[in-house]
Design a protein around this motif. Structure first.
Motif, PDB file in Angstrom:
ATOM      1  N   VAL A 196      20.255   6.128   8.684  1.00  0.00           N
ATOM      2  CA  VAL A 196      21.460   6.891   8.598  1.00  0.00           C
ATOM      3  C   VAL A 196      22.347   7.476   9.727  1.00  0.00           C
ATOM      4  O   VAL A 196      23.380   6.702   9.769  1.00  0.00           O
ATOM      5  CB  VAL A 196      20.805   8.211   8.068  1.00  0.00           C
ATOM      6  CG1 VAL A 196      21.889   9.261   7.499  1.00  0.00           C
ATOM      7  CG2 VAL A 196      20.076   7.743   6.621  1.00  0.00           C
ATOM      8  N   ALA A 197      21.741   7.322  11.013  1.00  0.00           N
ATOM      9  CA  ALA A 197      22.451   7.902  12.104  1.00  0.00           C
ATOM     10  C   ALA A 197      23.254   6.464  12.637  1.00  0.00           C
ATOM     11  O   ALA A 197      24.130   6.924  13.309  1.00  0.00           O
ATOM     12  CB  ALA A 197      21.092   7.998  13.471  1.00  0.00           C
ATOM     13  N   GLU A 198      22.610   4.788  12.409  1.00  0.00           N
ATOM     14  CA  GLU A 198      23.680   4.228  12.715  1.00  0.00           C
ATOM     15  C   GLU A 198      24.835   4.229  11.891  1.00  0.00           C
ATOM     16  O   GLU A 198      25.757   4.447  12.516  1.00  0.00           O
ATOM     17  CB  GLU A 198      22.853   3.252  12.092  1.00  0.00           C
ATOM     18  CG  GLU A 198      21.566   2.456  13.058  1.00  0.00           C
ATOM     19  CD  GLU A 198      21.015   0.856  13.317  1.00  0.00           C
ATOM     20  OE1 GLU A 198      20.659   0.215  14.010  1.00  0.00           O
ATOM     21  OE2 GLU A 198      20.728   1.332  11.882  1.00  0.00           O
ATOM     22  N   ARG A 199      24.862   4.659  10.676  1.00  0.00           N
ATOM     23  CA  ARG A 199      25.785   4.448   9.297  1.00  0.00           C
ATOM     24  C   ARG A 199      27.151   5.894  10.758  1.00  0.00           C
ATOM     25  O   ARG A 199      28.637   5.765   9.857  1.00  0.00           O
ATOM     26  CB  ARG A 199      25.446   4.703   8.180  1.00  0.00           C
ATOM     27  CG  ARG A 199      24.897   3.875   7.441  1.00  0.00           C
ATOM     28  CD  ARG A 199      25.388   2.666   7.507  1.00  0.00           C
ATOM     29  NE  ARG A 199      25.806   2.049   8.456  1.00  0.00           N
ATOM     30  CZ  ARG A 199      25.393   1.337   8.809  1.00  0.00           C
ATOM     31  NH1 ARG A 199      24.294   0.814   8.825  1.00  0.00           N
ATOM     32  NH2 ARG A 199      25.804   0.241   9.904  1.00  0.00           N
ATOM     33  N   VAL A 200      26.822   7.348  10.635  1.00  0.00           N
ATOM     34  CA  VAL A 200      26.680   8.477  11.185  1.00  0.00           C
ATOM     35  C   VAL A 200      28.220   7.727  12.417  1.00  0.00           C
ATOM     36  O   VAL A 200      29.331   8.028  12.864  1.00  0.00           O
ATOM     37  CB  VAL A 200      25.956   9.187  11.410  1.00  0.00           C
ATOM     38  CG1 VAL A 200      27.319  10.921  12.564  1.00  0.00           C
ATOM     39  CG2 VAL A 200      25.334   9.716   9.874  1.00  0.00           C
ATOM     40  N   THR A 201      27.107   6.982  13.344  1.00  0.00           N
ATOM     41  CA  THR A 201      27.880   6.673  14.962  1.00  0.00           C
ATOM     42  C   THR A 201      28.475   5.781  13.931  1.00  0.00           C
ATOM     43  O   THR A 201      29.864   5.529  15.170  1.00  0.00           O
ATOM     44  CB  THR A 201      26.831   6.089  15.931  1.00  0.00           C
ATOM     45  OG1 THR A 201      25.954   5.954  15.283  1.00  0.00           O
ATOM     46  CG2 THR A 201      25.816   7.648  16.322  1.00  0.00           C
ATOM     47  N   ASP A 202      28.823   4.994  13.836  1.00  0.00           N
ATOM     48  CA  ASP A 202      29.785   3.559  12.991  1.00  0.00           C
ATOM     49  C   ASP A 202      31.054   3.805  13.326  1.00  0.00           C
ATOM     50  O   ASP A 202      31.976   4.061  12.929  1.00  0.00           O
ATOM     51  CB  ASP A 202      28.936   2.911  12.464  1.00  0.00           C
ATOM     52  CG  ASP A 202      27.483   1.943  13.154  1.00  0.00           C
ATOM     53  OD1 ASP A 202      27.723   1.526  14.155  1.00  0.00           O
ATOM     54  OD2 ASP A 202      27.267   0.883  12.071  1.00  0.00           O
ATOM     55  N   LEU A 203      30.662   5.632  11.811  1.00  0.00           N
ATOM     56  CA  LEU A 203      32.051   5.902  11.430  1.00  0.00           C
ATOM     57  C   LEU A 203      32.695   6.343  12.487  1.00  0.00           C
ATOM     58  O   LEU A 203      34.008   6.399  12.291  1.00  0.00           O
ATOM     59  CB  LEU A 203      31.165   7.130  10.120  1.00  0.00           C
ATOM     60  CG  LEU A 203      32.232   7.916   9.259  1.00  0.00           C
ATOM     61  CD1 LEU A 203      33.755   6.894   8.625  1.00  0.00           C
ATOM     62  CD2 LEU A 203      31.761   8.735   8.322  1.00  0.00           C
ATOM     63  N   ILE A 204      31.788   7.472  13.199  1.00  0.00           N
ATOM     64  CA  ILE A 204      32.591   8.009  14.478  1.00  0.00           C
ATOM     65  C   ILE A 204      33.100   6.625  15.072  1.00  0.00           C
ATOM     66  O   ILE A 204      34.699   7.078  15.319  1.00  0.00           O
ATOM     67  CB  ILE A 204      31.988   8.624  14.791  1.00  0.00           C
ATOM     68  CG1 ILE A 204      30.919  10.109  14.160  1.00  0.00           C
ATOM     69  CG2 ILE A 204      32.345   9.321  16.602  1.00  0.00           C
ATOM     70  CD1 ILE A 204      30.200  10.937  15.245  1.00  0.00           C
ATOM     71  N   GLY A 205      32.846   6.519  15.492  1.00  0.00           N
ATOM     72  CA  GLY A 205      33.400   5.007  16.368  1.00  0.00           C
ATOM     73  C   GLY A 205      34.065   4.173  15.563  1.00  0.00           C
ATOM     74  O   GLY A 205      35.101   4.269  16.254  1.00  0.00           O
ATOM     75  N   VAL A 206      34.625   4.195  14.362  1.00  0.00           N
ATOM     76  CA  VAL A 206      35.145   3.335  13.938  1.00  0.00           C
ATOM     77  C   VAL A 206      36.818   4.228  13.764  1.00  0.00           C
ATOM     78  O   VAL A 206      38.060   3.788  13.418  1.00  0.00           O
ATOM     79  CB  VAL A 206      34.744   2.636  12.074  1.00  0.00           C
ATOM     80  CG1 VAL A 206      36.642   2.288  11.534  1.00  0.00           C
ATOM     81  CG2 VAL A 206      34.110   1.758  12.581  1.00  0.00           C
ATOM     82  N   ILE A 207      35.946   5.955  13.370  1.00  0.00           N
ATOM     83  CA  ILE A 207      37.208   6.536  13.569  1.00  0.00           C
ATOM     84  C   ILE A 207      38.205   7.353  14.830  1.00  0.00           C
ATOM     85  O   ILE A 207      39.510   7.127  14.415  1.00  0.00           O
ATOM     86  CB  ILE A 207      37.023   8.294  12.822  1.00  0.00           C
ATOM     87  CG1 ILE A 207      36.570   7.370  11.380  1.00  0.00           C
ATOM     88  CG2 ILE A 207      38.021   9.048  12.809  1.00  0.00           C
ATOM     89  CD1 ILE A 207      35.716   9.246  10.916  1.00  0.00           C
ATOM     90  N   VAL A 208      37.349   7.011  15.547  1.00  0.00           N
ATOM     91  CA  VAL A 208      37.782   6.558  17.298  1.00  0.00           C
ATOM     92  C   VAL A 208      38.704   5.675  17.300  1.00  0.00           C
ATOM     93  O   VAL A 208      39.967   5.979  17.682  1.00  0.00           O
ATOM     94  CB  VAL A 208      37.105   6.662  18.235  1.00  0.00           C
ATOM     95  CG1 VAL A 208      37.613   6.290  19.402  1.00  0.00           C
ATOM     96  CG2 VAL A 208      36.196   8.044  18.157  1.00  0.00           C
ATOM     97  N   ILE A 209      39.254   4.189  16.294  1.00  0.00           N
ATOM     98  CA  ILE A 209      39.180   2.999  16.871  1.00  0.00           C
ATOM     99  C   ILE A 209      40.368   2.962  16.165  1.00  0.00           C
ATOM    100  O   ILE A 209      41.814   3.410  16.273  1.00  0.00           O
ATOM    101  CB  ILE A 209      38.149   2.121  16.719  1.00  0.00           C
ATOM    102  CG1 ILE A 209      37.188   1.779  17.272  1.00  0.00           C
ATOM    103  CG2 ILE A 209      39.396   0.974  16.513  1.00  0.00           C
ATOM    104  CD1 ILE A 209      36.422   0.548  17.264  1.00  0.00           C
ATOM    105  N   ILE A 210      40.569   4.316  15.314  1.00  0.00           N
ATOM    106  CA  ILE A 210      41.495   4.715  13.532  1.00  0.00           C
ATOM    107  C   ILE A 210      42.415   5.227  14.616  1.00  0.00           C
ATOM    108  O   ILE A 210      44.607   5.199  14.782  1.00  0.00           O
ATOM    109  CB  ILE A 210      41.750   4.821  12.686  1.00  0.00           C
ATOM    110  CG1 ILE A 210      40.563   3.644  12.054  1.00  0.00           C
ATOM    111  CG2 ILE A 210      42.394   4.970  12.000  1.00  0.00           C
ATOM    112  CD1 ILE A 210      39.487   4.019  10.876  1.00  0.00           C
ATOM    113  N   THR A 211      42.042   6.058  15.317  1.00  0.00           N
ATOM    114  CA  THR A 211      43.047   7.160  16.063  1.00  0.00           C
ATOM    115  C   THR A 211      43.911   5.828  17.399  1.00  0.00           C
ATOM    116  O   THR A 211      44.733   7.024  17.668  1.00  0.00           O
ATOM    117  CB  THR A 211      41.769   8.441  16.895  1.00  0.00           C
ATOM    118  OG1 THR A 211      41.289   9.216  15.218  1.00  0.00           O
ATOM    119  CG2 THR A 211      42.903   9.621  17.225  1.00  0.00           C
TER     120      THR A 211
END
Length: 354
Positions: free
Chosen positions: A120-135
């Protein structure tokens, strides 16, 4: 054929259908013509970049194991266990990556309850990472400021929801009150989400969040670079930040929609973004989309099966073979007498919060 095998075969057939429809809709002869002049060395490089993604995410897996004080697992075993999770990459929301927890249970007797929060923590940090790349990538085109604002807001909202029970509590209590079927589903998942959030507060505290998030940003950037490399193989010179934006947004959309591996959703969004925002010819955008999906999604599944094969060669049928008694009994913190039953239950009906 067991339920797990049927899921995998079904996802593969869905992939064939999706790619077939997209190729036919874009003129198969033109796509074939583009592939005939493609520099295939760039596809190999894209696969290497994808493997770099796996290595960075493995470092995150090791970090979380250390945070939970799960020790005594040889690094090679840990690496193969991590890669084996990719066998079920083509599951909705990648919930099948809890397979890693099953493998650790079977070969090192680490209870699933100890390691499932890592997934679950992996998915959360992956989500944050992907959103940062999008930003970051959104700055590459007009109107990108809106995407940057949405991305920043989403990251902040997610962190607040995880960090503060006073915020997440009222939200979770609202779920069972939703109308009709949504309320019934909300009532079932609310306790599981609450349990997941409790575990996450330890793994995603500010001090423990920075390093995994940086690894996620680096990891998913590599696959975005892979798309850029593949486009170069067709002679297209798209902007790097733009291709990373394309890949990140398509990946996020595919993860949010409950279809195996995001099939259909990720592909279509990738193709349309390359054609409309990147100015890539239609046939080239389709061919590039198919190649990058083979270099990332299907390459990951192949790597997962290879890792699982190496584990089975090392440990025998104990690795997802129904027998929970490992021939190399190691004492790792935590044990379980019914590990075989737990493993089968998790794989056939993975937790909703994973």
């Amino acid at each position: 054929m067991n339920k797990l095998a049927r899921r995998l075969v079904g996802a593969m057939l869905l992939g064939v259908l999706v790619y077939g429809v997209l190729v036919l809709s874009r003129d198969a002869s033109k796509i074939g013509e583009r592939l005939s002049t493609y520099a295939w060395s760039t596809f190999v490089l894209a696969c290497a970049l994808a493997f770099g993604n796996y290595v960075l995410r493995f470092l995150k897996w090791e970090y979380y194991l250390a945070q939970l004080e799960i020790r005594g697992i040889p690094k090679w075993d840990s690496f193969l266990t991590f890669l084996s999770g990719f066998v079920l990459t083509v599951t909705p929301g990648k919930v099948g990556e809890v397979f890693k927890s099953v493998i650790l249970l079977q070969i090192h007797k680490v209870p699933i309850a100890r390691t499932a929060p890592i997934v679950v923590a992996e998915r959360v940090t992956d989500l944050i990472g992907v959103i940062v790349i999008i930003t970051i990538g959104s700055a590459s085109f007009p109107g990108g400021a809106l995407w940057a604002g949405i991305g920043t807001t989403a990251v902040v909202a997610l962190l607040v929801l995880i960090a503060f029970p006073a915020v997440s509590g009222p939200v979770l209590r609202l779920l069972p009150r939703l109308p009709g079927p949504l309320g019934r589903v909300g009532g079932k998942i609310a306790p599981k989400v609450d349990e997941a959030l409790s575990g996450l507060r330890t793994l995603t505290a500010p001090a423990q969040l920075v390093w995994p998030t940086l690894l996620s940003i680096g990891a998913w950037s590599l696959e975005g670079i892979g798309l850029w490399v593949i486009l170069r193989g067709f002679g297209e010179h798209a902007q790097l930040t733009l291709t990373m934006f394309f890949y990140a947004t398509a990946t996020l959309a595919g993860a949010l929609v409950p279809v195996p591996g995001g099939l259909g959703v990720t592909e279509k969004l990738l193709e349309e973004q390359m054609a409309r925002l990147g100015g890539v010819p239609a046939a080239t955008s389709t061919a590039s989309m198919i190649l990058v999906r083979f270099a990332t999604l299907w390459f990951a599944v192949a790597v997962g099966f290879a890792a699982l094969g190496l584990l089975r060669a090392r440990y025998g049928a104990v690795v997802f073979g129904g027998d929970a008694t490992t021939p190399k009994d190691r004492d790792v913190q935590g044990s379980s007498d019914d590990s075989g039953a737990q493993a089968r239950a998790v794989l056939l009906d993975p937790p909703a919060n994973s």
